[in-house]
Design a protein around this motif. Structure first.
Motif, PDB file in Angstrom:
ATOM      1  N   UNK A   1      35.031  13.090 -33.860  1.00  0.00           N
ATOM      2  CA  UNK A   1      34.593  11.870 -33.171  1.00  0.00           C
ATOM      3  C   UNK A   1      33.365  12.150 -32.308  1.00  0.00           C
ATOM      4  N   UNK A   2      33.412  13.259 -31.588  1.00  0.00           N
ATOM      5  CA  UNK A   2      32.280  13.630 -30.738  1.00  0.00           C
ATOM      6  C   UNK A   2      31.042  13.928 -31.585  1.00  0.00           C
ATOM      7  N   UNK A   3      31.251  14.612 -32.705  1.00  0.00           N
ATOM      8  CA  UNK A   3      30.125  14.958 -33.579  1.00  0.00           C
ATOM      9  C   UNK A   3      29.460  13.708 -34.137  1.00  0.00           C
ATOM     10  N   UNK A   4      30.262  12.737 -34.551  1.00  0.00           N
ATOM     11  CA  UNK A   4      29.704  11.502 -35.106  1.00  0.00           C
ATOM     12  C   UNK A   4      28.970  10.694 -34.037  1.00  0.00           C
ATOM     13  N   UNK A   5      29.446  10.792 -32.809  1.00  0.00           N
ATOM     14  CA  UNK A   5      28.759  10.103 -31.716  1.00  0.00           C
ATOM     15  C   UNK A   5      27.388  10.707 -31.449  1.00  0.00           C
ATOM     16  N   UNK A   6      27.338  12.041 -31.481  1.00  0.00           N
ATOM     17  CA  UNK A   6      26.087  12.731 -31.146  1.00  0.00           C
ATOM     18  C   UNK A   6      25.108  12.788 -32.313  1.00  0.00           C
ATOM     19  N   UNK A   7      25.624  12.701 -33.536  1.00  0.00           N
ATOM     20  CA  UNK A   7      24.759  12.873 -34.690  1.00  0.00           C
ATOM     21  C   UNK A   7      24.603  14.338 -35.040  1.00  0.00           C
TER      22      UNK A   7
ATOM     23  N   UNK B   1      29.977  20.607 -32.944  1.00  0.00           N
ATOM     24  CA  UNK B   1      31.251  19.881 -33.008  1.00  0.00           C
ATOM     25  C   UNK B   1      31.697  19.682 -34.457  1.00  0.00           C
ATOM     26  N   UNK B   2      30.737  19.457 -35.347  1.00  0.00           N
ATOM     27  CA  UNK B   2      31.091  19.363 -36.769  1.00  0.00           C
ATOM     28  C   UNK B   2      31.733  20.671 -37.252  1.00  0.00           C
ATOM     29  N   UNK B   3      31.158  21.783 -36.838  1.00  0.00           N
ATOM     30  CA  UNK B   3      31.683  23.085 -37.278  1.00  0.00           C
ATOM     31  C   UNK B   3      33.071  23.347 -36.687  1.00  0.00           C
ATOM     32  N   UNK B   4      33.246  23.002 -35.431  1.00  0.00           N
ATOM     33  CA  UNK B   4      34.567  23.181 -34.808  1.00  0.00           C
ATOM     34  C   UNK B   4      35.605  22.282 -35.471  1.00  0.00           C
TER      35      UNK B   4
ATOM     36  N   UNK C   1      32.731  16.425 -42.813  1.00  0.00           N
ATOM     37  CA  UNK C   1      32.030  17.538 -42.146  1.00  0.00           C
ATOM     38  C   UNK C   1      31.128  18.277 -43.122  1.00  0.00           C
ATOM     39  N   UNK C   2      31.597  18.447 -44.337  1.00  0.00           N
ATOM     40  CA  UNK C   2      30.791  19.169 -45.332  1.00  0.00           C
ATOM     41  C   UNK C   2      29.523  18.400 -45.687  1.00  0.00           C
TER      42      UNK C   2
END
Length: 472
Positions: free
Chosen positions: A316-322, A329-332, A357-358
């Motif tokens: 969720x955080x990764x999608x917010x930040x881009x 965050x995507x990797x985590x 994520x991939x």
């Protein structure tokens, strides 16, 4: 003195010189090369050689050499006397060696007992097993030494006594009693200080009774202790639970019930590695107990829930930040998803998130494999990433070309086929998507804003048209 005698004399001097220089192997090699039944060493040299061997504590070698020499000099009293002395010295050294080994064993046993008291419950049983092996090996070594001594003097009381003690330590009471009887037969005046069979049996009986009483006391204490630990667990005092169980296991036998409580406490504290270690110990004591299997399942379920929750938060955080800001965050998220999939490999929701994520991380080949797995599980499933790709996220284009869906679809096609297939494109897409809603809200309140946006987007539309013609 002829040349041969001079040569023999030189060899004798060299043998003694090598012994004094502590080059014993070379000296022995030269001795056996020089002397034989055809050319025996003289008694005077044998005596000198015997003295040097004793100085180097090579009593066994001295005895073997002089025993061989008695065959070379069958009627020589001097050689026979030397051989007799050599056997006595060798015998005494064997008995002394056996006694020292038993002293060493007693000393080790005392030290081991002290070290076990300081160890925690996890290590104690393993330490006991290893210590017993070490002590048993020392006793067997002493037995071999005493047996060698008895080959020289089969009725020697000190050697028999040492061997009897070895059998007593190992619990071979019948052999110990037989040796005791032999000692009393050889020397009736020297009654063995070790116990008779009746005394040993009585002691064993008393020890068994004491063991049963101790077991009953332990059981009573264990029940009250378990109840106290359970109360602490119910009060969520998990660290105190672990501490009390460790203290109990230092004083009393290890129990599976307490081990499982300790494992559950570790799970509540999220110390999963420690919990796994405790469960392994519990399985060592009772592999088939249902509680062990139950808690293993509970631990896996807890780990799975934590990993799923972590993956949701990170994604969720990764999608917010881009992609540009949210790559970490995507990797985590991906790491958490992969670990969760170890427990439930065919979870469609997790595979969907993994695919997302991939795609964002540009792992094209892996994303193909993941999508293939999703297709095998559910042919009709549409991934969140693909839904997003076809969703109305082209805010500015949708606003500018309102009522012209075919043009908006061209922009969506461009984004899906070009922007979302590369890292640079994803960064551009993220930079576009985040501010777009706010821009369109402001533009909606301004007259004639749509034509302005159409002019701005016209070069992009023209490029999309060229790409479609070229590709199609």
């Amino acid at each position: 003195m002829d040349a041969n005698e001079k040569k023999i004399l030189e060899f004798k001097r060299k043998i003694i010189s090598l012994m004094r220089s502590r080059e014993q192997p070379s000296a022995l090699k030269l001795y056996h090369k020089t002397f034989s039944a055809q050319l025996p060493a003289d008694p005077e040299f044998l005596e000198s050689f015997y003295i040097e061997l004793n100085r180097n504590n090579m009593h066994d070698v001295a005895y073997e050499i002089l025993k061989e020499a008695t065959a070379w000099h069958p009627d020589n009293d001097q050689v026979e006397e030397l051989c007799k002395n050599a056997m006595g010295v060798y015998f005494d050294s064997l008995v002394l060696q056996g006694n020292n080994l038993l002293y060493e064993r007693d000393d080790k046993e005392t030290k081991f007992a002290e070290s076990i008291k300081k160890a925690d419950s996890l290590a104690r049983e393993k330490m006991r097993e290893e210590n017993d092996k070490i002590l048993s090996a020392v006793v067997h070594k002493a037995m071999a030494t005493y047996n060698k001594a008895l080959e020289l003097k089969e009725d020697n009381v000190p050697a028999l006594s040492g061997l009897m003690r070895c059998h007593q330590i190992l619990g071979d009471n019948e052999l110990a009693e037989a040796l005791n009887a032999k000692i009393e037969e050889i020397a009736p005046a020297l009654k063995s200080r070790d116990k008779t069979r009746q005394e040993l049996a009585r002691e064993a009986e008393l020890a068994e009774e004491e063991r049963k009483r101790e077991a009953a006391r332990e059981l009573e204490l264990e029940e009250s202790s378990v109840n106290e630990v359970k109360r602490l667990f119910a009060d969520k005092q998990y660290n105190e639970v672990i501490r009390q169980i460790d203290e109990l296991h230092l004083s009393y036998r290890t129990t599976v019930t307490l081990l499982l409580l300790k494992a559950r406490a570790f799970v509540e504290l999220r110390r999963f590695k420690a919990a796994d270690q405790v469960i392994s110990e519990a399985e060592h004591h009772n592999r088939n107990i249902n509680e062990v299997l139950e808690i293993k399942n509970d631990i896996n379920e807890t780990k799975y829930r934590i990993l799923c929750k972590a993956s949701d938060i990170y994604l969720h955080k990764a999608l917010e930040l881009g992609l540009s800001l949210g790559e970490m965050h995507f990797r985590r998220a991906q790491k958490s998803i992969l670990r969760a999939l170890e427990y439930v490999p065919e979870n469609l929701d997790l595979l969907d998130k993994l695919y997302t994520t991939q795609k964002y991380l540009g792992q094209t080949e892996d994303s193909y494999k993941t999508k293939a797995m999703i297709f095998v599980l559910n042919k009709k499933h549409v991934t969140a990433f693909d839904r997003e790709s076809s969703a109305s996220l082209c805010f500015i284009a949708s606003f500018a070309y309102c009522g012209e869906p075919h043009i908006v679809n061209d922009f969506r096609w461009f984004r899906r086929e070009f922007l979302l297939t590369s890292r640079v494109g994803m960064v551009i897409n993220s930079s576009y998507v985040r501010p777009s809603p706010a821009i369109t809200r402001v533009a909606a309140g301004i007259k004639s804003s749509r034509p302005i946006f159409r002019v701005i987007l016209y070069p992009v539309r023209l490029m999309i048209g060229l790409l479609q013609q070229f590709i199609c």
